[in-house]
Design an enzyme around this catalytic site. Structure first.
Site, short mmCIF file in Angstrom:
data_model
loop_
_atom_site.label_atom_id
_atom_site.label_comp_id
_atom_site.label_asym_id
_atom_site.label_seq_id
_atom_site.Cartn_x
_atom_site.Cartn_y
_atom_site.Cartn_z
N ASP A 2 26.99 -9.26 -5.02
CA ASP A 2 26.79 -10.04 -6.24
C ASP A 2 27.95 -11.01 -6.42
O ASP A 2 29.09 -10.75 -5.98
CB ASP A 2 26.74 -9.11 -7.46
CG ASP A 2 25.52 -8.21 -7.45
OD1 ASP A 2 24.61 -8.44 -6.63
OD2 ASP A 2 25.49 -7.27 -8.27
N ARG A 3 27.70 -12.10 -7.09
CA ARG A 3 28.73 -13.13 -7.27
C ARG A 3 30.02 -12.55 -7.86
O ARG A 3 31.12 -12.94 -7.47
CB ARG A 3 28.19 -14.23 -8.18
CG ARG A 3 29.16 -15.37 -8.42
CD ARG A 3 28.51 -16.52 -9.16
NE ARG A 3 29.42 -17.64 -9.28
CZ ARG A 3 29.05 -18.85 -9.71
NH1 ARG A 3 27.80 -19.07 -10.05
NH2 ARG A 3 29.94 -19.82 -9.79
#
Length: 210
Positions: A50-51
């Site tokens: 995930d970012r």
């Protein structure tokens, strides 16, 4: 950008927070090319974080390596271990979470489903409690499946959101989300030799007290 290992087939690095795993301006492949000193290097994403999540990742440096690493991921031969700090404490010292998850693409959120249906997928992870400090617990997590936001949703749905979670719990913790890609293992795409890479989380809250 910290590189842990590189050869003609792959590069292993530490993904910083707030960086996309995919190949786009400012994404991880671009940062790796900068670190390699070659803006035209062939660098390919084969798995994602995930970012907001940081930690160890491997990227391929050619099409053949990308295909082989992707095959290992599909066949569950790619080892992934995470560390997380959560609010609360798991009911047992170790165990397994199994859920049905549904991805709402419009809202860009993953939710727990009550029954099977279109777009619903099983999500399974194993956890082990490592330490506690006050209301916080440090856990080690092994993914059996790789669903989007799986760890975040499975813990949040049980009343144990990750420290720094702002999507599934709207917490105001003074840190990035406490989810770290701690260890990865895979067979080298060219030689077949088993390789493992690990790195401890950064110093500071919430990792240091645990």
């Amino acid at each position: 950008m910290e590189l842990l290992y590189t050869d003609q087939d792959l590069v292993v690095c530490i993904k910083p927070p707030r960086v996309l795993s995919t190949d786009e301006p400012g994404g991880l492949p671009e940062l790796v090319r900068q670190a390699l000193g070659d803006p035209h290097a062939d660098v390919r994403t084969v798995h994602r974080l995930d970012r907001v999540v940081s930690g160890v990742m491997v990227l391929a440096r050619n099409a053949a390596a990308a295909g082989e690493l992707s095959r290992q991921i599909r066949e569950d031969r790619f080892f992934k271990e995470y560390l997380a700090v959560v609010h609360g404490c798991p009911p047992e010292g170790q165990g397994t979470f199994t859920d049905l998850l549904y991805r709402d693409k419009a809202r860009r959120m993953t939710m727990v489903a009550t029954e099977p249906g279109k777009g619903v997928q099983e999500a399974v992870l194993d956890y082990r409690l490592l330490d506690r400090a006050g209301e916080l617990s440090k856990v080690e997590i092994h993914l059996r499946t790789g669903r989007t936001h799986q760890i975040r949703v499975q813990f949040a749905s049980r009343g144990m959101p990750l420290v720094g979670e702002r999507k599934y719990a709207l917490l105001e913790d003074p840190c990035e989300i406490a989810l770290w890609s701690h260890r990865i293992g895979f067979a080298h795409p060219a030689t077949g030799a088993w390789m493992e890479f690990s790195r401890e989380p950064p110093r500071g809250y919430p990792w240091d007290p645990l």
